[in-house]
Structure formats: C-alpha cells, structure tokens
Design an enzyme around this catalytic site. Sequence first.
Site, PDB file in Angstrom:
ATOM      1  N   ASP A 265       2.818  -2.163  13.309  1.00 39.13           N
ATOM      2  CA  ASP A 265       1.987  -2.369  11.775  1.00 39.13           C
ATOM      3  C   ASP A 265       2.216  -3.922  11.684  1.00 39.13           C
ATOM      4  OD1 ASP A 265       0.127  -2.017   9.907  1.00 39.13           O
ATOM      5  OD2 ASP A 265       1.793  -1.478   8.463  1.00 39.13           O
TER       6      ASP A 265
ATOM      7  N   LYS B 102       0.912  -1.184   0.112  1.00 39.01           N
ATOM      8  CA  LYS B 102      -0.070  -0.050  -0.025  1.00 39.01           C
ATOM      9  C   LYS B 102       0.794   1.260  -0.073  1.00 39.01           C
ATOM     10  CE  LYS B 102      -2.352  -0.598   3.761  1.00 39.01           C
ATOM     11  NZ  LYS B 102      -1.855  -1.938   4.266  1.00 39.01           N
TER      12      LYS B 102
HETATM   13  N1  LIG Z   1      13.493  -7.800   2.099  1.00 40.64           N
HETATM   14  C1  LIG Z   1      12.567  -8.409   1.326  1.00 40.64           C
HETATM   15  N2  LIG Z   1      13.080  -9.573   0.761  1.00 40.64           N
HETATM   16  C2  LIG Z   1      11.874 -10.011  -0.060  1.00 40.64           C
HETATM   17  N3  LIG Z   1      10.909  -9.303  -0.184  1.00 40.64           N
HETATM   18  C3  LIG Z   1      10.222  -8.220   0.483  1.00 40.64           C
HETATM   19  C4  LIG Z   1      11.232  -7.667   1.259  1.00 40.64           C
HETATM   20  N4  LIG Z   1      10.869  -6.659   1.806  1.00 40.64           N
HETATM   21  C5  LIG Z   1       9.588  -6.493   1.376  1.00 40.64           C
HETATM   22  N5  LIG Z   1       9.201  -7.578   0.360  1.00 40.64           N
HETATM   23  C6  LIG Z   1       8.110  -7.772  -0.275  1.00 40.64           C
HETATM   24  O1  LIG Z   1       7.340  -6.443  -0.556  1.00 40.64           O
HETATM   25  C7  LIG Z   1       6.273  -6.432   0.131  1.00 40.64           C
HETATM   26  C8  LIG Z   1       6.067  -4.926   0.505  1.00 40.64           C
HETATM   27  O2  LIG Z   1       7.034  -4.627   1.384  1.00 40.64           O
HETATM   28  P1  LIG Z   1       6.649  -4.193   2.916  1.00 40.64           P
HETATM   29  O3  LIG Z   1       7.986  -3.700   3.517  1.00 40.64           O
HETATM   30  O4  LIG Z   1       5.738  -4.955   3.636  1.00 40.64           O
HETATM   31  O5  LIG Z   1       5.870  -2.548   2.389  1.00 40.64           O
HETATM   32  P2  LIG Z   1       4.434  -1.991   2.405  1.00 40.64           P
HETATM   33  O6  LIG Z   1       3.625  -3.072   2.882  1.00 40.64           O
HETATM   34  O7  LIG Z   1       4.264  -0.752   3.169  1.00 40.64           O
HETATM   35  O8  LIG Z   1       4.196  -1.753   0.958  1.00 40.64           O
HETATM   36  C9  LIG Z   1       6.194  -7.354   1.031  1.00 40.64           C
HETATM   37  O9  LIG Z   1       5.014  -7.755   1.467  1.00 40.64           O
HETATM   38  C10 LIG Z   1       7.313  -8.389   0.529  1.00 40.64           C
HETATM   39  O10 LIG Z   1       6.156  -9.258  -0.352  1.00 40.64           O
END
Ligand SMILES: Nc1ncnc2c1ncn2[C@@H]1O[C@H](COP(=O)(O)OP(=O)(O)O)[C@@H](O)[C@H]1O
Length: 292
Positions: free
Chosen positions: A227, A103
């Site tokens: 969160d 998001k």
């Molecule tokens: N270090 C990581 N390695 C692999 N995939 C990742 C990593 N960080 C994030 N992701 C992928 O990207 C998605 C979104 O990242 P996130 O940090 O949760 O941001 P947001 O939910 O605020 O957009 C995660 O749900 C995951 O699928």
Amino acid sequence: MLKALKVFKELKQEDISVLGAIERLMRKYEYVPVEMIAKEAKMDINDVEYYLSRLNKFELVRRWIGPYIGYVLNMHGYDCLALHALVCKDVISAIGRKLGVGKEADVYDALTPDGRRVVLKFHRIGRISFRSVRRVRVYVGDRRHTSWLYISRLSAKREFEALKILYPLGVAVPEPIAHNRHVVVISFIDGIELSEVKELSDPQGFLGEIIENLRIAYVDGGIVHADLNAYNIIVTDDEEMLIIDWPQWVSTIHPSAEMLLRRDLKNIFKFFRKRFGIEADEEEALKYIKGE
Ligand SMILES: Nc1ncnc2c1ncn2[C@@H]1O[C@H](COP(=O)(O)OP(=O)(O)O)[C@@H](O)[C@H]1O
Ligand SMILES: [Mg+2]
C-alpha cells in the site's frame, strides 16, 4: 479528541469487567444476553444491569432489543478496553492530539510513563466502506467472522508483526513498542507526508533510499508493503524518511506479491516523475529489490 477519552477517567473496574465480558462473549453471540454477561463477569444481574445502562449512556456499548435484550461493544467501548490494557501495562500514561486522519485508522500522539512521545494507531477497518473489508480478506482467509472488531484487531496484529520483522533489520519504519487489540503503539516521528513535500535537496538520492528500504524489506524480511504511496512515507526536516502504514503487507511468496510490489513502485515512480521530473527504470528497480 478521542471519544473514548471523554469517559475513560470515569470508568470503574466494574465497567471494564462488563466491557471485557461482552468482548469475550461476542465470539459466540451476535448480541450478548444480559444473563450471560452477568455470568461471565461474575456479577449480580442487578449490578450488571446498572453498569450496562451506564456504559450505554457513555456510548461504549450498543443495546439491542429483540426477542431478548442483548449488548455489543461499539468502537468506543473497544477503544476503552485497549486503552485500559495499555495504561495498566505502563505502556502509555497520556494521550494527546490527533495526528492523522487516515482512511483506516485514527492516529494520536501519546506519552509513555517515562515521558517518551509515541504514536497510538487505532485500526478502524470496515468503518467507512466494505472496500477495505474486501481488501483485508486476503488475510481473513476462509474465516466467516469478518466483524469490524475482528478485522480491526487482525489489522493491528498484522502491522505489528511487520514492524517487528522490519525494524530490527534497519528498514526505515517506526519502532514497534506495544500492541493491544486494534491498537499499535509505535515511535513518533516529527515530519510531514511525502505527498506534501515540494522540495528535496536530492530527490534522486531520496528515491534511491526508498528502493533500498524496499529491497531490505523484500530480501531480508520477506515482506512487500502493498500500500505504498507518497502518503505513507513521512519526511523529517532533515529529509530522513519513515515508511509507515504496513497492515496490508504480503509475504514475498504470496501469489500477488510481484503484482503488489510493481504497483507500489509505480505509485512512487509516478510521484517522483510528476513532482521532481525524475525518470526511473521500473523493471530494473524491480529486479534490484527482489535481489535478482
Ligand atoms: N509514527 C508516526 N509518527 C508520526 N505520524 C504518524 C506516524 N504514523 C502515522 N502518522 C500519521 O498518521 C497518518 C495515518 O497513519 P497511517 O499509518 O498511514 O494510517 P492510515 O493511512 O491507514 O489511516 C499518517 O499519514 C501520518 O500523518
Ligand atoms: Mg496511510
């Protein structure tokens, strides 16, 4: 593909200078006058106009026509500045596919010059709704300036800060590698979100490990995630976990810390109850995490 990447290779040093000048002047102007950009970039006004029209065509800036003509960066322009800085500093050398469509962030995999696979997380607060803007107000505090650019940068900075504290403590979080503007570079993990996991060999043990990580974050790091849910825990094939997505963390001395920790726990316990039929005592876990 990341939109900024389509034009990134075509950009000249002058384009970057003009983007950088607009970025700096956006602190002072809602729409930056062309003459000011020329002065800041130390360029001839005609040259600046040429580069501005290029950047406008590339959709990296937005032109405003009012009593005067002004420019602002858009998200793609801001992405280009961050990418440029990360490439110049030898942090990354290539960007791959989109990993996650969150998001509040766009997440891509990338390579470092020595071939390590990493993750680029572009923070995009305020893109979809003002709900998220309201949420980050906790750390925007009194400052009036709540533009998407400012809060996206702040969000990335906050997340990087948390990882810098937690990773050395051994909490299961990605390794923080670099940070520029609204982008954080972290280690990549090959896994799926816990919300997608249908089976675990030892769900009780897995839940225990989550709690253990929250305890170290709380007691040693002074940090509450705030969160936490099954989307923000990544699980590998070997059932190793990584707790991700930390920009909204709060300090344990924050007035809402206990409420937020409780909410994190509720989310996780509810997931384990529904998916794995595990009952756990919330109060007991809360005390344990707080080191009481
Ligand atoms: N270090 C990581 N390695 C692999 N995939 C990742 C990593 N960080 C994030 N992701 C992928 O990207 C998605 C979104 O990242 P996130 O940090 O949760 O941001 P947001 O939910 O605020 O957009 C995660 O749900 C995951 O699928
Ligand atoms: Mg997330």
